[in-house]
Design a protein around this motif. Structure first.
Motif, short mmCIF file in Angstrom:
data_model
loop_
_atom_site.label_atom_id
_atom_site.label_comp_id
_atom_site.label_asym_id
_atom_site.label_seq_id
_atom_site.Cartn_x
_atom_site.Cartn_y
_atom_site.Cartn_z
N ALA A 48 0.83 -1.21 0.00
CA ALA A 48 0.00 0.00 0.00
C ALA A 48 0.86 1.25 0.00
CB ALA A 48 -0.91 0.00 1.22
N PHE A 49 0.33 2.31 -0.60
CA PHE A 49 0.98 3.62 -0.53
C PHE A 49 0.68 4.22 0.83
CE2 PHE A 49 0.87 2.86 -5.03
CZ PHE A 49 2.03 3.45 -5.49
N SER A 50 1.44 5.26 1.22
CA SER A 50 1.25 5.86 2.54
C SER A 50 -0.08 6.61 2.64
CB SER A 50 2.41 6.80 2.88
OG SER A 50 2.52 7.82 1.91
N THR A 51 -0.59 7.12 1.51
CA THR A 51 -1.89 7.78 1.46
C THR A 51 -2.51 7.48 0.10
OG1 THR A 51 -1.24 9.87 0.41
CG2 THR A 51 -0.96 9.72 2.80
N ALA A 52 -3.73 7.94 -0.11
CA ALA A 52 -4.37 7.80 -1.42
C ALA A 52 -3.93 8.91 -2.37
CB ALA A 52 -5.88 7.81 -1.25
N ASN A 53 -3.02 9.78 -1.92
CA ASN A 53 -2.56 10.91 -2.72
C ASN A 53 -1.27 10.59 -3.47
OD1 ASN A 53 -4.70 12.54 -1.83
ND2 ASN A 53 -3.59 13.00 0.05
N TYR A 54 -1.28 9.53 -4.24
CA TYR A 54 -0.13 9.19 -5.07
C TYR A 54 -0.48 9.53 -6.52
CZ TYR A 54 -3.01 5.00 -5.55
OH TYR A 54 -4.05 4.12 -5.76
N GLY A 55 0.51 9.52 -7.39
CA GLY A 55 0.27 9.85 -8.79
C GLY A 55 0.24 8.61 -9.65
N SER A 56 -0.63 8.63 -10.66
CA SER A 56 -0.73 7.52 -11.60
C SER A 56 -0.76 8.06 -13.02
CB SER A 56 -2.01 6.72 -11.36
OG SER A 56 -2.05 6.19 -10.08
N VAL A 57 -0.19 7.30 -13.94
CA VAL A 57 -0.25 7.62 -15.35
C VAL A 57 -0.64 6.36 -16.11
CG1 VAL A 57 1.43 9.50 -15.25
CG2 VAL A 57 2.22 7.18 -15.66
N ALA A 58 -1.28 6.53 -17.27
CA ALA A 58 -1.72 5.36 -18.02
C ALA A 58 -1.88 5.69 -19.50
CB ALA A 58 -3.03 4.85 -17.46
N PHE A 108 -16.15 12.20 -8.59
CA PHE A 108 -15.19 11.13 -8.85
C PHE A 108 -15.00 10.29 -7.61
CE2 PHE A 108 -14.07 14.07 -12.24
CZ PHE A 108 -13.98 13.19 -13.30
N SER A 109 -14.88 8.98 -7.81
CA SER A 109 -14.59 8.11 -6.68
C SER A 109 -13.15 8.38 -6.24
CB SER A 109 -14.78 6.65 -7.07
OG SER A 109 -13.93 6.30 -8.13
N ILE A 110 -12.84 8.02 -5.03
CA ILE A 110 -11.52 8.31 -4.46
C ILE A 110 -10.66 7.06 -4.54
CG2 ILE A 110 -10.33 9.04 -2.37
CD1 ILE A 110 -12.19 11.20 -2.64
N ALA A 111 -9.42 7.22 -5.00
CA ALA A 111 -8.48 6.11 -5.00
C ALA A 111 -8.15 5.77 -3.56
CB ALA A 111 -7.22 6.50 -5.75
N SER A 112 -7.81 4.53 -3.33
CA SER A 112 -7.38 4.14 -1.98
C SER A 112 -5.87 3.91 -2.01
CB SER A 112 -8.11 2.89 -1.52
OG SER A 112 -7.56 1.74 -2.12
N ALA A 113 -5.28 3.81 -0.85
CA ALA A 113 -3.84 3.57 -0.76
C ALA A 113 -3.48 2.18 -1.25
CB ALA A 113 -3.37 3.77 0.67
N SER A 114 -4.44 1.27 -1.28
CA SER A 114 -4.14 -0.12 -1.64
C SER A 114 -4.62 -0.53 -3.03
CB SER A 114 -4.73 -1.07 -0.60
OG SER A 114 -6.13 -0.91 -0.53
N SER A 115 -5.35 0.35 -3.74
CA SER A 115 -5.81 -0.01 -5.08
C SER A 115 -6.10 1.24 -5.90
CB SER A 115 -7.06 -0.89 -5.01
OG SER A 115 -8.16 -0.16 -4.50
#
Length: 132
Positions: A63-73, A97-104
């Protein structure tokens, strides 16, 4: 600490510590979303869940430390359309928008024009941030 802040210009980083640097992807995957979605190749992604046509959840190994990580695709499909789009955090019925979680991370794929949900042969995802 030097590795996480990225401030040292003289510290040698061993391969076992390099992944702690903020600019190193913590997780990445090449996903085949047709039929039963599968991770073709990747690192840091434990599994993929199929939520419907063009709608997946990537579950991180750590898991990330928070749901505030960056993603690219990015992605591609041969099923038609002149362009493709990969969107994170699907819009809910309330328009939010739904919120990303630290684990997914939820990922949606759309075929353009028309913005119709579609399963892509290839989607590429990378996530950057701090581990928990």
């Amino acid at each position: 600490a030097d590795e996480e802040t990225g401030t040292s210009t003289t510290t040698i980083v061993s391969p076992g510590r390099q992944h702690f640097h903020a600019k190193h992807p913590k997780a990445w995957a090449n996903v085949n979303g047709t039929g039963t979605p599968a991770i073709t190749v990747g690192s840091g992604v434990a599994s993929i869940s199929d939520n419907g046509t063009g709608d997946y959840s990537l579950n991180w190994t750590v898991a990330f430390s928070t749901a505030n990580y960056g993603s690219v695709a990015g992605g591609s499909t041969s099923s038609g359309g002149s362009a493709e789009s990969v969107v994170f955090d699907r819009s809910t019925s309330s328009g939010l928008f739904s919120i990303a979680s630290a684990s997914s991370q939820r990922v949606n794929t759309y075929i353009l024009p028309g913005f119709s949900a579609g399963d892509f042969e290839r989607s590429y995802i990378a996530a950057f941030g701090d581990f928990a």
